[in-house]
Design an enzyme around this catalytic site. Sequence first.
Site, PDB file in Angstrom:
ATOM      1  N   SER A   1       0.332   0.194  -2.421  1.00 15.81           N
ATOM      2  CA  SER A   1      -0.022   0.316  -0.739  1.00 15.81           C
ATOM      3  C   SER A   1      -0.708   0.625  -0.771  1.00 15.81           C
ATOM      4  CB  SER A   1       2.010   0.557  -0.848  1.00 15.81           C
ATOM      5  OG  SER A   1       1.078   2.197  -0.715  1.00 15.81           O
ATOM      6  N   LYS A   2      -0.113   0.500   1.031  1.00 18.36           N
ATOM      7  CA  LYS A   2      -1.807   1.255   1.845  1.00 18.36           C
ATOM      8  C   LYS A   2      -2.571   2.508   1.153  1.00 18.36           C
ATOM      9  CE  LYS A   2      -1.717  -1.616   5.924  1.00 18.36           C
ATOM     10  NZ  LYS A   2      -0.151  -2.031   6.550  1.00 18.36           N
ATOM     11  N   ARG A   3      -1.331   3.019   0.886  1.00 20.02           N
ATOM     12  CA  ARG A   3      -1.731   4.306   0.628  1.00 20.02           C
ATOM     13  C   ARG A   3      -2.815   4.545  -0.485  1.00 20.02           C
ATOM     14  NH1 ARG A   3       1.207   7.139  -3.103  1.00 20.02           N
ATOM     15  NH2 ARG A   3       2.243   5.098  -4.062  1.00 20.02           N
TER      16      ARG A   3
END
Length: 489
Positions: free
Chosen positions: A245-247
């Site tokens: 994910s963007k994380r």
Amino acid sequence: MTGIRVRFAPSPTGYLHVGGARTALYNWLFARHHGGVFILRIEDTDVDRSKPELTTAILRSMEWLGLTWDEGPILQSERLARYRAMAAELERLGHAYACFCSVAELQARRAQAEAERRAWKYDGACRHLSEAERASRRAAGEPFAIRFRVPEAGKTSFDDQVFGHIEIENTDIEDFVLLRSDGHPTYHLGVVADDLDLRVTHVVRGADHLSNTPKQILMYQALGAPTPVFAHLPLILGPDRARLSKRHGATSVEAYREQGILPEALVNFLALLGWTPPGGKEIVPIEEMVREFELSAISKSNAVFDPEKLAWMNSEYLRTLPVERLLPLVEEELHNAQMRPAVGERIQNSEFRIQDEDRSRFEAAVRLLQSRTRTLKDFSGAFRAFFSDEYEYDPEAAKKFWKDASLPALLTALAERLAGIDPFDRQETEKALRLLAEEKAVKAGLLINASRVALTGQAVAPGLFEVMAVLGRRRVVERLLRAAERLRA
Ligand code: GLU
């Protein structure tokens, strides 16, 4: 296998992310391997979340990756009439029914079920309405959705090319919505109508769609149509094994392009997220991938996205890229970084554009740096001094190599010597420097290291005399004098 038709069907609710790009790539490879057709379809029926500019961005990313499509892009938003007709057809066949439950009613019943710790699926409230009642409520203008009538008994099964045999009890599938009360199709209706009309033979998509497949198979069966072959691709996890994910940092193809990653490297990297080429090779040219790609060689284990490996692959590709292909990429990078040309004369409006007479020097610099490149960004970053007069001295490098108090005088003397040698090449610059060191009774290394920082701003660079030859006399002399002045200050 002949007559293969596959599709990639992104929703334009975001940029093309690496998971989508891998799905596109596998479809593309499969089609190319079998001489089949690769179709691009844009699933833009979610009016609130779909944006035309995202469609444009997705197409741009696919083109950049070289994933050319043979048919499309087909826009679902242009096919609404077809979806309504298919819903009506299913209704006529008795496989679908009008449902008058409002969103508020459904929410309340779901909340109730949750409060009672019952798993919620649509309770079939409208499934058993009489035809007469349905007709009169419709005639009265009551809003309604169309739901699929899932068989009350039996199982639905399929043989996934990656995950193997999958079977589910029909009682575990709810009567799902096909057409919303606003006349818009759900994902299931759009997908099945399109895959049928486009004569898709193989559906290759992310494993997050595994649970959708039985519903879609029930629809094919209800329509008396043959089902395509399904192949679901393993999930992509971040290095910490959580779903990517963007994380985890950049996830869009565009972001990797901006980071200076080559499309060839990204394609190679994505290909290995779930597929192992024969022999377990890591660097696989695209022609070889096309030759070797098989759905049966895809693993169902989750794939781990390792940015370090991508960086490594990128440097491998950069190292071996034909220089004719590298040059325009470097030029583009310098242009995007809005650097002023140092290679030749200043050109108006400060944009980096190489003029003809600067070509050979520019090419020599790129050739010299190619083997040390990790990303295209290096050319506007660590290698900046090769392409611009505006560069900084790395403070660590200056601290380490500019300590000696005799350096201002030494660098000035070196500049004077270099101003007079002929030709100004690798051998003569080296001779001049070593001779000066001898005369002044200092180590050549002292001069070499100090000059490297002066000329490139860095402690680490290609061999100093090659650097000098590439930069040319005027620039070398100027830079040595500039550094001497700075050291005196
Ligand atoms: N629009 C869907 C997605 O982006 C496509 C799913 C499918 O391939 O059926 O996930």
